[in-house]
Motif scaffolding. Structure first.
Motif, short mmCIF file in Angstrom:
data_model
loop_
_atom_site.label_atom_id
_atom_site.label_comp_id
_atom_site.label_asym_id
_atom_site.label_seq_id
_atom_site.Cartn_x
_atom_site.Cartn_y
_atom_site.Cartn_z
N PHE A 87 33.17 27.69 -30.76
CA PHE A 87 34.55 27.98 -31.15
C PHE A 87 34.63 29.23 -32.02
O PHE A 87 35.62 29.96 -31.96
CB PHE A 87 35.19 26.78 -31.85
CG PHE A 87 35.69 25.74 -30.89
CD1 PHE A 87 36.89 25.93 -30.24
CD2 PHE A 87 34.96 24.59 -30.65
CE1 PHE A 87 37.36 24.98 -29.35
CE2 PHE A 87 35.42 23.64 -29.76
CZ PHE A 87 36.63 23.84 -29.10
N ILE A 90 34.76 32.11 -29.67
CA ILE A 90 36.10 32.22 -29.11
C ILE A 90 37.04 32.90 -30.09
O ILE A 90 37.83 33.78 -29.72
CB ILE A 90 36.64 30.84 -28.69
CG1 ILE A 90 35.87 30.33 -27.48
CG2 ILE A 90 38.13 30.89 -28.39
CD1 ILE A 90 36.20 28.91 -27.09
N VAL A 91 36.94 32.53 -31.38
CA VAL A 91 37.80 33.14 -32.40
C VAL A 91 37.49 34.63 -32.52
O VAL A 91 38.40 35.47 -32.56
CB VAL A 91 37.63 32.43 -33.75
CG1 VAL A 91 38.27 33.22 -34.88
CG2 VAL A 91 38.22 31.03 -33.69
N TYR A 102 39.71 35.07 -23.18
CA TYR A 102 40.07 34.00 -24.09
C TYR A 102 41.25 34.35 -25.00
O TYR A 102 41.58 33.59 -25.88
CB TYR A 102 38.88 33.63 -24.98
CG TYR A 102 37.68 33.21 -24.19
CD1 TYR A 102 37.69 32.01 -23.49
CD2 TYR A 102 36.55 33.99 -24.13
CE1 TYR A 102 36.60 31.62 -22.75
CE2 TYR A 102 35.45 33.61 -23.40
CZ TYR A 102 35.48 32.41 -22.72
OH TYR A 102 34.42 32.02 -21.99
N TYR A 107 45.46 29.75 -29.44
CA TYR A 107 44.13 29.14 -29.54
C TYR A 107 43.51 29.29 -30.93
O TYR A 107 42.62 28.53 -31.29
CB TYR A 107 43.16 29.72 -28.52
CG TYR A 107 43.40 29.33 -27.10
CD1 TYR A 107 43.99 28.11 -26.79
CD2 TYR A 107 43.00 30.14 -26.06
CE1 TYR A 107 44.21 27.74 -25.48
CE2 TYR A 107 43.21 29.78 -24.74
CZ TYR A 107 43.82 28.57 -24.47
OH TYR A 107 44.02 28.21 -23.17
N SER A 111 41.15 26.60 -32.67
CA SER A 111 39.73 26.97 -32.70
C SER A 111 39.18 26.95 -34.12
O SER A 111 38.06 26.50 -34.35
CB SER A 111 39.53 28.35 -32.09
OG SER A 111 39.87 28.32 -30.73
N CYS A 115 36.26 24.74 -35.46
CA CYS A 115 35.09 25.54 -35.80
C CYS A 115 34.56 25.23 -37.20
O CYS A 115 33.38 24.95 -37.38
CB CYS A 115 35.43 27.02 -35.66
SG CYS A 115 34.20 28.13 -36.33
#
Length: 138
Positions: A87, A90-91, A102, A107, A111, A115
């Motif tokens: 995560f 993704i961030v 992404y 999100y 996330s 996370c």
């Protein structure tokens, strides 16, 4: 009608569901203890040369060895750490490249909520693993 649903569903999820889960777990634990006690009582009543102490010891809940506990800590630490790192990636991708696959601003809060606690739990499990592995004798 919609007002009733918007009030009753969160109440059910936040109040009734956790209470029922705890009640089911407690009832199962009490039931297993009662079954063990009934087996011991029948063995003592029958008095047919059965050692009640050995029978009681055999009917106890199985305990995990220190090595199994240590391996479970390592496993949980790795799982939570990798979830947190995933995560986090993704961030970072969402913040650095707006053309990434992404990228969706919605999100980011989700996330981050996943996370940060996941990384904290994973790192704590790994810390306990590395601190206690020296105490276990092979």
């Amino acid at each position: 009608m919609e007002e009733i649903l918007t009030v009753s569903i969160p109440i059910f999820i936040c109040v009734v569901l956790p209470i029922s889960i705890v009640a089911i777990i407690v009832r199962a634990s009490i039931n297993s203890d009662n079954k063990r006690a009934q087996v011991l009582i029948k063995a003592i009543e029958s008095n047919c040369n059965i050692d009640a102490d050995k029978l009681a010891e055999a009917l106890q809940k199985p305990k995990k060895s220190p090595r199994e506990v240590l391996n479970l800590r390592l496993l949980r630490g790795c799982i939570f750490s990798f979830i947190g790192l995933g995560f986090l990636v993704i961030v970072i991708l969402s913040l650095t490249t707006k053309t990434a696959l992404y990228y969706d601003p919605s999100y980011l809060p989700f996330s981050l909520i996943i996370c940060i606690p996941s990384l904290a739990i994973g790192i704590s499990y790994l810390t306990v693993y590395f601190a206690t592995r020296k105490q276990i004798k092979d």
